[in-house]
Scaffold this active site. Structure first.
Site, short mmCIF file in Angstrom:
data_model
loop_
_atom_site.label_atom_id
_atom_site.label_comp_id
_atom_site.label_asym_id
_atom_site.label_seq_id
_atom_site.Cartn_x
_atom_site.Cartn_y
_atom_site.Cartn_z
N ARG A 170 0.81 -1.22 0.00
CA ARG A 170 0.00 0.00 0.00
C ARG A 170 0.84 1.27 0.00
O ARG A 170 0.47 2.27 -0.61
CB ARG A 170 -0.92 -0.03 1.24
CG ARG A 170 -1.63 1.27 1.56
CD ARG A 170 -2.38 1.15 2.89
NE ARG A 170 -1.48 0.78 3.98
CZ ARG A 170 -0.69 1.63 4.64
NH1 ARG A 170 -0.70 2.91 4.30
NH2 ARG A 170 0.08 1.22 5.64
N ARG B 192 -13.34 -18.88 25.18
CA ARG B 192 -13.91 -17.67 24.58
C ARG B 192 -13.26 -16.40 25.14
O ARG B 192 -13.85 -15.32 25.06
CB ARG B 192 -15.42 -17.63 24.82
CG ARG B 192 -16.14 -18.85 24.26
CD ARG B 192 -17.63 -18.81 24.57
NE ARG B 192 -18.31 -20.00 24.07
CZ ARG B 192 -19.61 -20.23 24.20
NH1 ARG B 192 -20.38 -19.34 24.83
NH2 ARG B 192 -20.15 -21.34 23.72
N CYS C 66 -3.71 -3.63 12.93
CA CYS C 66 -2.72 -4.61 12.49
C CYS C 66 -2.71 -5.80 13.44
O CYS C 66 -2.71 -6.95 13.00
CB CYS C 66 -1.33 -3.99 12.42
SG CYS C 66 -1.16 -2.72 11.15
N ARG D 1 -2.46 -9.39 11.65
CA ARG D 1 -2.68 -9.56 10.21
C ARG D 1 -1.52 -9.02 9.39
O ARG D 1 -1.17 -9.54 8.33
CB ARG D 1 -3.97 -8.86 9.78
CG ARG D 1 -3.90 -7.35 9.90
CD ARG D 1 -5.01 -6.62 9.16
NE ARG D 1 -4.83 -5.18 9.31
CZ ARG D 1 -4.13 -4.40 8.50
NH1 ARG D 1 -3.53 -4.92 7.44
NH2 ARG D 1 -4.01 -3.11 8.72
N SER D 2 -0.93 -7.91 9.86
CA SER D 2 0.13 -7.23 9.13
C SER D 2 1.23 -6.87 10.11
O SER D 2 0.96 -6.22 11.13
CB SER D 2 -0.41 -5.97 8.45
OG SER D 2 0.62 -5.25 7.80
N ASP E 22 5.00 -5.24 10.50
CA ASP E 22 6.22 -4.53 10.12
C ASP E 22 7.32 -5.04 11.05
O ASP E 22 7.45 -4.60 12.19
CB ASP E 22 5.99 -3.02 10.29
CG ASP E 22 7.23 -2.18 9.99
OD1 ASP E 22 8.33 -2.75 9.85
OD2 ASP E 22 7.09 -0.94 9.91
N ASN F 70 5.15 -4.60 19.43
CA ASN F 70 4.00 -5.48 19.66
C ASN F 70 4.33 -6.59 20.65
O ASN F 70 3.52 -6.92 21.52
CB ASN F 70 3.52 -6.08 18.34
CG ASN F 70 3.19 -5.06 17.28
OD1 ASN F 70 3.55 -5.21 16.11
ND2 ASN F 70 2.51 -3.98 17.66
N HIS G 113 6.45 -8.90 7.24
CA HIS G 113 7.25 -8.31 6.17
C HIS G 113 8.35 -7.39 6.69
O HIS G 113 8.23 -6.77 7.75
CB HIS G 113 6.36 -7.53 5.20
CG HIS G 113 5.44 -6.55 5.88
ND1 HIS G 113 4.17 -6.90 6.30
CD2 HIS G 113 5.60 -5.25 6.22
CE1 HIS G 113 3.60 -5.85 6.86
NE2 HIS G 113 4.44 -4.84 6.83
N ILE G 114 9.40 -7.34 5.92
CA ILE G 114 10.48 -6.37 6.11
C ILE G 114 10.44 -5.44 4.90
O ILE G 114 10.51 -5.90 3.75
CB ILE G 114 11.85 -7.05 6.21
CG1 ILE G 114 11.91 -7.97 7.44
CG2 ILE G 114 12.97 -6.01 6.27
CD1 ILE G 114 13.17 -8.83 7.49
#
Length: 318
Positions: free
Chosen positions: A25, A181, A200, A220-221, A223, A231, A261-262
């Site tokens: 993106r 749950r 993310c 999900r994504s 960096d 994180n 991803h990098i």
């Protein structure tokens, strides 16, 4: 070697060796793997990376911001935390009320043009100062939409009520620790188009066994160079804090990544990091007088014996 840090370093090696080059993106380009999992035993040490300096103050102020249910960057700026500046700034420069220098594609342009970068940094600094000093301006341009704090603490239901997912999951851990749950989700498809940056780290689940609390995050994504170290430490801290309130010890933090991803403009930085020898992991200190997760302030959370290599700077892809 610090056992705690090794899963993260192996993630970097695996992406460099096996990753697929992809567009993205931001227009920067990445090397990426899909479906990757790391496990951190929180009893062995706090997983704050030592192969580069990670500013723990930013991690704890951001987590406290989430837990407040806040979505306005003003709280962060008051604690000298600029993690989310770019996304709020983007909303400002794309608004009809902005009449300053052209900021189109400011993320990439700032990396490629030193003169523009100076103009961009000056405009962003003025924006942040106005957020802190002008409440009306902050209300209008400091809000990032229904990001983590809103979804965690004020999930909107179809009948107009709200759900406090953090409160609910803590009560379940206390009263029904074998439940499957014990989940908090930040991914609300209705709100995704309205958020400055769709979540993310999308969903996390707790698990209790043998008096220990573990947490698994699905992201999900990811960096890997800039975001993932934050994180890991943030969710490890959250696990410690909830374990404190529920009277449990800490178990594992399990980190499951979707698109890991990098960015191509971070390759030099990750290779530099891999050349460094990890130090022993630090330990986490939580104020023993604080039992309720909502009562913690900045001074109630510290890391001790944190000995890291120097920071490694890299541009943020916006």
């Amino acid at each position: 070697m610090s056992i705690v840090e090794e899963p993260y370093l192996q993630l970097i090696r695996d992406i460099l060796e096996k990753g697929h080059e992809k567009s993205d993106r931001t227009g920067t380009g990445t090397k990426s793997l899909f479906g990757y999992q790391m496990r951190f035993n929180l009893a062995e040490g706090f997983p704050l990376l030592t192969t580069k300096k990670v500013p723990f103050g930013l991690i704890k102020s951001e987590l406290l911001w989430f837990l407040r249910g806040d979505t306005n960057i003003r709280f962060l700026l008051e604690h000298n935390n600029h993690i989310w500046d770019e996304w709020a700034f983007k909303n400002w420069v794309e608004s009809d009320e902005y009449h300053g220098p052209d900021m189109t594609n400011f993320g990439l342009r700032a990396q490629e043009d030193d003169n523009f970068n100076k103009v961009y940094q000056d405009e962003k600094k003025k924006f942040c100062q106005k957020i802190v000093e002008d409440q009306e301006f902050a209300n209008k341009f400091g809000n990032l939409g229904d990001v983590y704090g809103a979804q965690w603490r004020h999930w909107q239901t179809r009948n107009g009520e709200t759900i406090d997912q953090i409160k609910d999951v803590i009560e379940t851990i206390k009263n029904n620790p074998d439940s499957r749950r014990m989940i908090v989700t930040a991914w609300n498809p209705e709100d995704v188009p309205l958020s400055a940056l769709p979540p993310c780290h999308t969903l996390f689940q707790f698990y209790v066994n043998d008096g220990k609390l573990s947490c698994q995050l699905y992201q999900r994504s990811a960096d890997v160079f800039l975001g993932v170290p934050f994180n890991i430490a943030s969710y490890a801290l959250l696990t410690h804090m909830i374990a404190r309130e529920t009277g449990l010890e800490v178990g594992e933090f399990v980190h499951t990544l979707g698109d890991a991803h990098i960015y191509l403009n971070h390759l030099d930085q990750v290779n530099e990091q891999l050349q460094r020898k990890p130090n022993d992991a630090p330990t986490l200190w939580l104020n023993p007088e604080k039992k309720n997760i909502m009562d913690f302030e900045m001074e109630d959370i510290k890391v001790k014996n944190y000995h890291s290599h120097s920071a490694i700077k890299a541009p943020v892809a916006v």
